[in-house]
Structures are given as structure tokens and as C-alpha cells.
Design a protein around this motif. Structure first.
Motif, short mmCIF file in Angstrom:
data_model
loop_
_atom_site.label_atom_id
_atom_site.label_comp_id
_atom_site.label_asym_id
_atom_site.label_seq_id
_atom_site.Cartn_x
_atom_site.Cartn_y
_atom_site.Cartn_z
N ALA A 18 -45.57 6.47 -11.73
CA ALA A 18 -46.45 5.83 -13.47
C ALA A 18 -45.51 5.35 -14.41
CB ALA A 18 -48.21 6.55 -13.41
N ASN A 19 -44.55 6.46 -13.98
CA ASN A 19 -43.44 7.16 -15.34
C ASN A 19 -42.51 6.02 -15.08
OD1 ASN A 19 -42.28 7.91 -13.17
ND2 ASN A 19 -41.76 9.91 -14.99
N ASN A 20 -42.73 5.15 -14.64
CA ASN A 20 -41.13 3.59 -13.82
C ASN A 20 -41.95 2.72 -13.84
OD1 ASN A 20 -41.07 4.07 -11.09
ND2 ASN A 20 -39.28 5.45 -11.16
N GLU A 21 -41.54 1.50 -13.78
CA GLU A 21 -41.62 0.42 -13.03
C GLU A 21 -41.90 0.06 -11.15
OE1 GLU A 21 -42.32 -2.06 -15.48
OE2 GLU A 21 -42.15 -0.53 -16.94
N SER A 22 -41.77 1.29 -10.69
CA SER A 22 -42.13 1.30 -9.26
C SER A 22 -43.28 1.48 -8.33
CB SER A 22 -40.91 2.36 -8.36
OG SER A 22 -41.18 2.77 -7.65
N GLY A 23 -43.70 0.22 -8.14
CA GLY A 23 -44.82 -0.26 -7.95
C GLY A 23 -46.07 -1.07 -8.60
N LEU A 24 -45.05 -0.94 -9.94
CA LEU A 24 -46.15 -1.87 -10.61
C LEU A 24 -46.91 -3.05 -10.53
CD1 LEU A 24 -47.12 -0.84 -13.56
CD2 LEU A 24 -45.13 -2.21 -14.85
N GLU A 25 -45.57 -3.34 -9.84
CA GLU A 25 -45.97 -5.31 -9.38
C GLU A 25 -47.48 -5.53 -8.54
OE1 GLU A 25 -45.34 -7.63 -10.21
OE2 GLU A 25 -44.21 -6.81 -11.45
N HIS A 26 -47.78 -4.02 -7.80
CA HIS A 26 -48.86 -3.49 -6.93
C HIS A 26 -49.73 -3.82 -7.48
CE1 HIS A 26 -50.89 -2.91 -2.87
NE2 HIS A 26 -51.08 -1.61 -4.21
N VAL A 27 -50.05 -2.87 -8.55
CA VAL A 27 -50.86 -2.73 -9.34
C VAL A 27 -51.05 -3.96 -9.84
CG1 VAL A 27 -51.77 -0.89 -11.11
CG2 VAL A 27 -50.39 0.01 -9.61
N LYS A 28 -50.60 -4.81 -10.40
CA LYS A 28 -50.59 -5.73 -11.06
C LYS A 28 -50.89 -7.01 -10.05
CE LYS A 28 -47.35 -5.41 -15.31
NZ LYS A 28 -46.19 -6.29 -15.26
N ASP A 29 -50.89 -7.03 -9.10
CA ASP A 29 -51.26 -7.79 -8.14
C ASP A 29 -53.35 -7.88 -7.73
OD1 ASP A 29 -49.67 -9.37 -7.11
OD2 ASP A 29 -48.78 -7.91 -5.42
N LEU A 30 -53.81 -6.16 -8.15
CA LEU A 30 -55.25 -6.17 -7.83
C LEU A 30 -55.74 -6.23 -9.45
CD1 LEU A 30 -54.23 -2.21 -6.86
CD2 LEU A 30 -54.87 -4.17 -5.34
N LEU A 31 -54.90 -6.78 -10.45
CA LEU A 31 -56.14 -7.17 -11.09
C LEU A 31 -55.99 -8.41 -11.24
CD1 LEU A 31 -53.91 -4.50 -14.47
CD2 LEU A 31 -55.78 -4.30 -12.39
N LYS A 32 -56.94 -9.00 -11.79
CA LYS A 32 -57.34 -10.23 -12.07
C LYS A 32 -57.91 -10.92 -12.88
CE LYS A 32 -56.08 -10.87 -7.42
NZ LYS A 32 -54.34 -10.09 -7.50
N PRO A 33 -57.42 -11.81 -13.92
CA PRO A 33 -58.55 -12.31 -15.11
C PRO A 33 -59.86 -12.01 -14.56
CG PRO A 33 -56.66 -14.07 -14.47
CD PRO A 33 -56.82 -13.11 -13.08
N GLY A 34 -60.04 -11.74 -15.48
CA GLY A 34 -61.75 -11.19 -15.99
C GLY A 34 -62.53 -10.35 -15.46
N LEU A 35 -61.52 -9.40 -14.34
CA LEU A 35 -61.92 -8.05 -13.88
C LEU A 35 -62.00 -7.11 -14.91
CD1 LEU A 35 -62.26 -8.13 -10.31
CD2 LEU A 35 -60.14 -7.33 -10.13
N THR A 36 -63.10 -6.28 -14.53
CA THR A 36 -62.72 -5.03 -15.47
C THR A 36 -62.12 -4.13 -14.05
OG1 THR A 36 -64.40 -5.96 -17.03
CG2 THR A 36 -63.97 -4.10 -17.25
N CYS A 37 -61.21 -3.29 -14.62
CA CYS A 37 -60.90 -1.64 -13.89
C CYS A 37 -60.71 -0.74 -14.64
CB CYS A 37 -59.31 -2.67 -13.59
SG CYS A 37 -58.89 -3.99 -12.61
N CYS A 38 -60.84 0.28 -13.91
CA CYS A 38 -61.22 1.61 -14.28
C CYS A 38 -60.06 2.25 -13.58
CB CYS A 38 -62.16 2.25 -13.88
SG CYS A 38 -62.62 3.44 -14.07
N LEU A 39 -59.39 3.37 -14.66
CA LEU A 39 -58.55 4.22 -14.04
C LEU A 39 -59.19 5.68 -14.29
CD1 LEU A 39 -55.56 3.09 -16.78
CD2 LEU A 39 -55.61 3.17 -13.84
N LEU A 40 -59.09 5.45 -13.39
CA LEU A 40 -60.05 7.05 -12.56
C LEU A 40 -58.90 8.41 -12.27
CD1 LEU A 40 -63.47 8.63 -13.24
CD2 LEU A 40 -63.38 7.83 -10.61
N GLY A 41 -59.08 10.25 -12.85
CA GLY A 41 -58.38 10.40 -12.10
C GLY A 41 -58.59 11.60 -12.59
#
Ligand code: GDP
Ligand code: MG
Length: 75
Positions: free
Chosen positions: A4-27
Motif C-alpha cells: 500500500a505504501n508504494n505503487e506496486s500492485g496499485l494497477e491491480h486494485v485500479k482494475d477492480l474499480l469501475k465507474p459507478g461501483l461503490t467499494c469498501c476498504l475493510l481491515g
């Protein structure tokens, strides 16, 4: 794997986000939810704190829930 503290894997998370979708960060506290959100926004908009030295656990920093619109963020 996501760092989470650098850009590694960020593209993968962005791929999960789509316009109009509501997501929740839980942990658990200190796992990097706010850090990840700041990376998605592209600026340090939300405050984070370092993990506690004696047991490396996160400290309660985010004390409210908020719905964030990733407006202007290229997904
Ligand atoms: N080593 C490491 N530290 C991280 C990572 N993501 C966040 N942190 C650090 O962990 C601490 C807690 O992060 P934070 O985003 O506030 O966690 P939250 O409680 O889930 O919102 C901060 O000091 C971050 O810099 C990561 O992927 N790797
Ligand atoms: Mg937080």
C-alpha cells in the motif's frame, strides 16, 4: 501482492474499480487502508500514522467513515 505504501500492485486494485461501483476498504487498524486510498487519489489527502513501535500494530488514526468519490481519477 499489494504494497500500500508504494505503487506496486496499485494497477491491480485500479482494475477492480469501475465507474459507478461503490467499494469498501475493510481491515484491521494499521494495515494500510488510508495509505492505499491516498495512492488511489494520488495525493496524501487523508492522515496516516506510523505503526506503534513496541508491537508494530496500527494506531487508530481514521476515526470516521467516509464515502470518497474518485472524481478525476483515471481508472
Ligand atoms: N511496510 C508497509 N507499511 C505500510 C504499507 N501500507 C501502509 N503502511 C504503513 O502502515 C501504517 C498504517 O497505515 P494506514 O494507512 O494508516 O492504515 P489504516 O489504519 O488501515 O488506515 C503507516 O505508517 C503506513 O505508512 C505497506 O504496504 N507496507
Ligand atoms: Mg486509516
Amino acid at each position: 501482492m499489494l504494497q500500500a505504501n508504494n505503487e506496486s500492485g496499485l494497477e491491480h486494485v485500479k482494475d477492480l474499480l469501475k465507474p459507478g461501483l461503490t467499494c469498501c476498504l475493510l481491515g484491521s487498524s494499521g494495515v494500510g487502508k488510508t495509505t492505499l486510498l491516498n495512492h488511489l487519489i494520488g495525493e496524501s489527502v487523508f492522515r496516516t500514522k506510523t505503526v506503534r513501535k513496541k508491537d508494530s500494530k496500527g494506531r487508530h488514526t481514521t476515526t470516521s467513515r467516509q464515502l470518497i468519490t474518485l472524481a478525476g481519477v483515471k481508472l
